[in-house]
Scaffold this motif. Structure first.
Motif, PDB file in Angstrom:
ATOM      1  N   ALA A 106       0.861  -1.179   0.000  1.00 46.05           N
ATOM      2  CA  ALA A 106       0.000   0.000   0.000  1.00 46.05           C
ATOM      3  C   ALA A 106       0.897   1.229   0.000  1.00 46.05           C
ATOM      4  N   ASN A 107       0.488   2.264  -0.683  1.00 49.19           N
ATOM      5  CA  ASN A 107       1.278   3.491  -0.724  1.00 49.19           C
ATOM      6  C   ASN A 107       0.373   4.680  -1.025  1.00 49.19           C
ATOM      7  N   ILE A 108       0.943   5.841  -0.971  1.00 46.14           N
ATOM      8  CA  ILE A 108       0.248   7.072  -1.327  1.00 46.14           C
ATOM      9  C   ILE A 108       0.429   7.329  -2.811  1.00 46.14           C
ATOM     10  N   ASP A 109      -0.647   7.670  -3.509  1.00 42.34           N
ATOM     11  CA  ASP A 109      -0.596   8.062  -4.922  1.00 42.34           C
ATOM     12  C   ASP A 109      -0.715   9.576  -5.036  1.00 42.34           C
ATOM     13  N   ILE A 110       0.256  10.200  -5.675  1.00 40.19           N
ATOM     14  CA  ILE A 110       0.177  11.620  -6.015  1.00 40.19           C
ATOM     15  C   ILE A 110       0.016  11.689  -7.529  1.00 40.19           C
ATOM     16  N   THR A 111      -1.158  12.089  -7.973  1.00 41.46           N
ATOM     17  CA  THR A 111      -1.504  12.057  -9.391  1.00 41.46           C
ATOM     18  C   THR A 111      -1.519  13.456  -9.981  1.00 41.46           C
ATOM     19  N   VAL A 112      -0.840  13.611 -11.125  1.00 40.74           N
ATOM     20  CA  VAL A 112      -0.850  14.884 -11.853  1.00 40.74           C
ATOM     21  C   VAL A 112      -1.284  14.622 -13.293  1.00 40.74           C
ATOM     22  N   ARG A 113      -2.120  15.495 -13.801  1.00 41.92           N
ATOM     23  CA  ARG A 113      -2.552  15.411 -15.199  1.00 41.92           C
ATOM     24  C   ARG A 113      -1.700  16.370 -16.025  1.00 41.92           C
ATOM     25  N   ILE A 114      -1.106  15.858 -17.109  1.00 43.42           N
ATOM     26  CA  ILE A 114      -0.194  16.649 -17.911  1.00 43.42           C
ATOM     27  C   ILE A 114      -0.709  16.750 -19.343  1.00 43.42           C
ATOM     28  N   PRO A 115      -0.399  17.848 -20.041  1.00 46.04           N
ATOM     29  CA  PRO A 115      -0.896  18.025 -21.406  1.00 46.04           C
ATOM     30  C   PRO A 115      -0.183  17.170 -22.442  1.00 46.04           C
ATOM     31  N   GLY A 116       0.986  16.641 -22.090  1.00 46.37           N
ATOM     32  CA  GLY A 116       1.761  15.822 -23.012  1.00 46.37           C
ATOM     33  C   GLY A 116       3.018  15.332 -22.319  1.00 46.37           C
ATOM     34  N   PRO A 117       3.834  14.530 -23.021  1.00 47.33           N
ATOM     35  CA  PRO A 117       5.052  13.991 -22.407  1.00 47.33           C
ATOM     36  C   PRO A 117       6.002  15.109 -21.979  1.00 47.33           C
ATOM     37  N   PRO A 118       6.634  14.992 -20.818  1.00 46.43           N
ATOM     38  CA  PRO A 118       7.612  15.997 -20.391  1.00 46.43           C
ATOM     39  C   PRO A 118       8.779  16.082 -21.375  1.00 46.43           C
ATOM     40  N   THR A 159      -3.636  15.487  -7.069  1.00 47.70           N
ATOM     41  CA  THR A 159      -4.517  14.838  -6.099  1.00 47.70           C
ATOM     42  C   THR A 159      -3.724  13.803  -5.313  1.00 47.70           C
ATOM     43  N   THR A 160      -4.046  13.649  -4.061  1.00 44.56           N
ATOM     44  CA  THR A 160      -3.389  12.681  -3.188  1.00 44.56           C
ATOM     45  C   THR A 160      -4.422  11.672  -2.717  1.00 44.56           C
ATOM     46  N   THR A 161      -4.183  10.394  -3.008  1.00 42.82           N
ATOM     47  CA  THR A 161      -5.143   9.347  -2.671  1.00 42.82           C
ATOM     48  C   THR A 161      -4.418   8.120  -2.122  1.00 42.82           C
ATOM     49  N   ALA A 162      -5.180   7.274  -1.461  1.00 42.59           N
ATOM     50  CA  ALA A 162      -4.654   5.975  -1.039  1.00 42.59           C
ATOM     51  C   ALA A 162      -4.437   5.119  -2.275  1.00 42.59           C
ATOM     52  N   GLY A 163      -3.324   4.397  -2.328  1.00 38.59           N
ATOM     53  CA  GLY A 163      -3.016   3.607  -3.513  1.00 38.59           C
ATOM     54  C   GLY A 163      -2.151   2.408  -3.199  1.00 38.59           C
ATOM     55  N   GLY A 164      -1.534   1.899  -4.241  1.00 36.45           N
ATOM     56  CA  GLY A 164      -0.812   0.633  -4.154  1.00 36.45           C
ATOM     57  C   GLY A 164      -1.706  -0.473  -4.669  1.00 36.45           C
ATOM     58  N   LYS A 165      -1.134  -1.414  -5.423  1.00 43.46           N
ATOM     59  CA  LYS A 165      -1.954  -2.414  -6.095  1.00 43.46           C
ATOM     60  C   LYS A 165      -2.805  -3.217  -5.101  1.00 43.46           C
ATOM     61  N   THR A 183       6.214   5.784   4.635  1.00 41.21           N
ATOM     62  CA  THR A 183       5.241   5.177   3.730  1.00 41.21           C
ATOM     63  C   THR A 183       5.658   5.420   2.281  1.00 41.21           C
ATOM     64  N   GLY A 184       5.538   4.395   1.443  1.00 42.12           N
ATOM     65  CA  GLY A 184       5.899   4.527   0.035  1.00 42.12           C
ATOM     66  C   GLY A 184       5.001   5.516  -0.690  1.00 42.12           C
ATOM     67  N   ILE A 185       5.552   6.131  -1.732  1.00 46.11           N
ATOM     68  CA  ILE A 185       4.821   7.135  -2.513  1.00 46.11           C
ATOM     69  C   ILE A 185       4.970   6.822  -3.998  1.00 46.11           C
ATOM     70  N   ALA A 186       3.864   6.901  -4.729  1.00 44.31           N
ATOM     71  CA  ALA A 186       3.879   6.751  -6.182  1.00 44.31           C
ATOM     72  C   ALA A 186       3.479   8.074  -6.826  1.00 44.31           C
ATOM     73  N   VAL A 187       4.255   8.505  -7.798  1.00 47.93           N
ATOM     74  CA  VAL A 187       3.919   9.687  -8.588  1.00 47.93           C
ATOM     75  C   VAL A 187       3.356   9.197  -9.918  1.00 47.93           C
ATOM     76  N   ILE A 188       2.135   9.602 -10.227  1.00 52.82           N
ATOM     77  CA  ILE A 188       1.430   9.108 -11.410  1.00 52.82           C
ATOM     78  C   ILE A 188       1.169  10.273 -12.360  1.00 52.82           C
ATOM     79  N   GLU A 189       1.675  10.144 -13.583  1.00 52.55           N
ATOM     80  CA  GLU A 189       1.406  11.132 -14.629  1.00 52.55           C
ATOM     81  C   GLU A 189       0.301  10.591 -15.530  1.00 52.55           C
ATOM     82  N   VAL A 190      -0.743  11.373 -15.715  1.00 51.85           N
ATOM     83  CA  VAL A 190      -1.859  10.967 -16.573  1.00 51.85           C
ATOM     84  C   VAL A 190      -1.923  11.917 -17.761  1.00 51.85           C
ATOM     85  N   ASP A 191      -1.870  11.359 -18.991  1.00 51.00           N
ATOM     86  CA  ASP A 191      -1.899  12.192 -20.186  1.00 51.00           C
ATOM     87  C   ASP A 191      -3.337  12.429 -20.643  1.00 51.00           C
TER      88      ASP A 191
END
Length: 284
Positions: free
Chosen positions: A10-22, A35-41, A93-101
Motif C-alpha cells: 500500500a502506498n500514497i498516490d500523487i496524481t498529476v494530469r499533464i498536457p503531453g510527455p515531459p 490529487t493525493t489518494t490511497a493507492g498501491g496495487k 510510507t511509500g509514494i507513487a507519482v502518477i502522470e496521466v496524459d
C-alpha cells in the motif's frame, strides 16, 4: 459474507494530469492541481473487492507516519478489515507519482519503503487466521514472503498477480489456482508478445496455474481454463484515467470468485467494473 484477503503493498498516490510527455530540460505544467489518494496495487484490489460485495482484508504494512495513518483511515472508511495492516514504527510510507496524459494513459514512478516490505514471518502470523476463501498475492514480493503465502494460505482459491520476483521466475505460477496479468506482464514472463490476449492466457496456463487471465485494456480481458479460452470484450468508452483499472478488475474478479461465480462470469464483471472506473474519473 465471502472473504477475500489481499497480500501486498500500500502506498500514497500523487496524481498529476499533464498536457503531453515531459520535455527534458523544460518544466511541464500540470493541467490541474495534484490529487493525493490511497493507492498501491494491493490496497486498490482490497478496496475493489469490498465495493464488489466481499468482506475484504489487506495484509500489508505502511510507515507509522502521516501517510500511513491516511491509508489506515481510507481502508477503514471503505469497510476493509485492517487487523492485518500494520504501521511500522520509524518507517516511511511509500509514494507513487502518477502522470496521466490527455488520453487517460498513465506512467507511474514508485518510491518503495524497504522497512515496510512484508516478511515471511509477518505473513505466517497474519494470513492463516483470516480464513479467507480467496487469497490474492502479488508475486513480486520478496521470495520468502511469496513462499510463505503458498505454504500458509487456507483459501479455496489462490490468485497471483504481477511478474514474479526474478529469483522465483515462472515457476511461481505453478501453485496458483489463477494467475492474472496485463499484456505487458504476460510478455515479460513468456519472453514474447501475443497479438491476441487469448493466446497469452493459454500459454501462461501451460506454466502450471489452473487458469490464467490476461487483461487487454480497451479490448477487455481473456481467460483460459480447463474448459474454455475466450475474450470478454470491453465496451468503448472515453478513458479519463486508467490508473487503478487493472486493480479494480482484479478486486472485482476475486469478489465474484469468492461468491462462487464461474470464471467467465467473474471476468465479465471485472471488465464491467474496470470500464466504469476508467470512464468515471473518480479518484480512489
Amino acid at each position: 459474507m465471502p472473504h477475500v484477503a489481499v497480500v501486498g503493498r500500500a502506498n500514497i498516490d500523487i496524481t498529476v494530469r499533464i498536457p503531453g510527455p515531459p520535455v527534458p530540460g523544460r518544466t511541464t505544467f500540470a493541467s490541474s492541481p495534484a490529487t493525493t489518494t490511497a493507492g498501491g496495487k494491493s490496497l486498490n484490489q482490497a478496496l475493489a473487492a469490498s465495493r464488489a460485495g466481499a468482506h475484504a482484508s489487506l495484509i500489508g504494512n505502511a510507515g507509522d507516519d502521516h501517510w500511513g495513518a491516511f491509508l489506515h483511515q481510507a481502508l477503514t472508511d471503505a469497510a476493509v478489515d485492517v487487523s492485518c495492516f500494520h504501521l511500522v514504527p520509524s518507517a516511511s510510507t511509500g509514494i507513487a507519482v502518477i502522470e496521466v496524459d490527455p488520453d487517460g494513459e498513465n506512467r507511474i514512478i514508485l518510491a518503495r519503503a524497504p522497512e515496510t516490505e512484508l516478511t515471511d514471518e509477518q505473513i505466517r502470523s497474519r494470513l492463516p487466521g483470516l480464513h479467507a476463501s480467496v487469497v490474492v498475492t502479488q508475486l513480486d514480493l520478496q521470495p520468502d514472503a511469496v513462499d510463505a503465502v503458498f505454504r500458509h494460505h487456507r483459501a479455496q482459491t489462490l490468485i497471483g498477480n504481477l511478474v514474479p520476483h526474478p529469483t522465483l521466475g515462472p515457476a511461481a505460477l505453478a501453485p496458483l489456482d489463477l494467475f492474472v496479468a496485463n499484456e505487458a506482464e504476460a510478455a515479460a514472463i513468456l519472453g514474447h508478445h501475443h497479438d491476441a490476449p487469448t493466446g497469452a492466457a493459454r500459454e501462461l496456463r501451460k506454466l502450471g496455474p489452473r487458469a490464467a487471465v490476461v487483461t487487454a485494456g480497451p479490448r477487455g480481458a481473456a481467460y483460459s481454463d480447463a474448459h474454455d479460452t475466450a475474450l470478454v470484450p470491453a465496451p468503448h468508452v472515453n478513458a479519463i484515467n486508467t490508473s487503478g483499472a487493472g486493480d479494480t478488475f482484479l478486486g472485482t474478479l476475486a469478489a465474484r470468485l469468492a461468491h462462487q461465480l464461474p470464471l467467465s462470469h467473474a471476468v465479465a464483471d471485472g471488465v464491467a467494473a474496470a470500464t466504469t472506473f476508467v470512464s468515471s474519473g473518480v479518484q480512489r
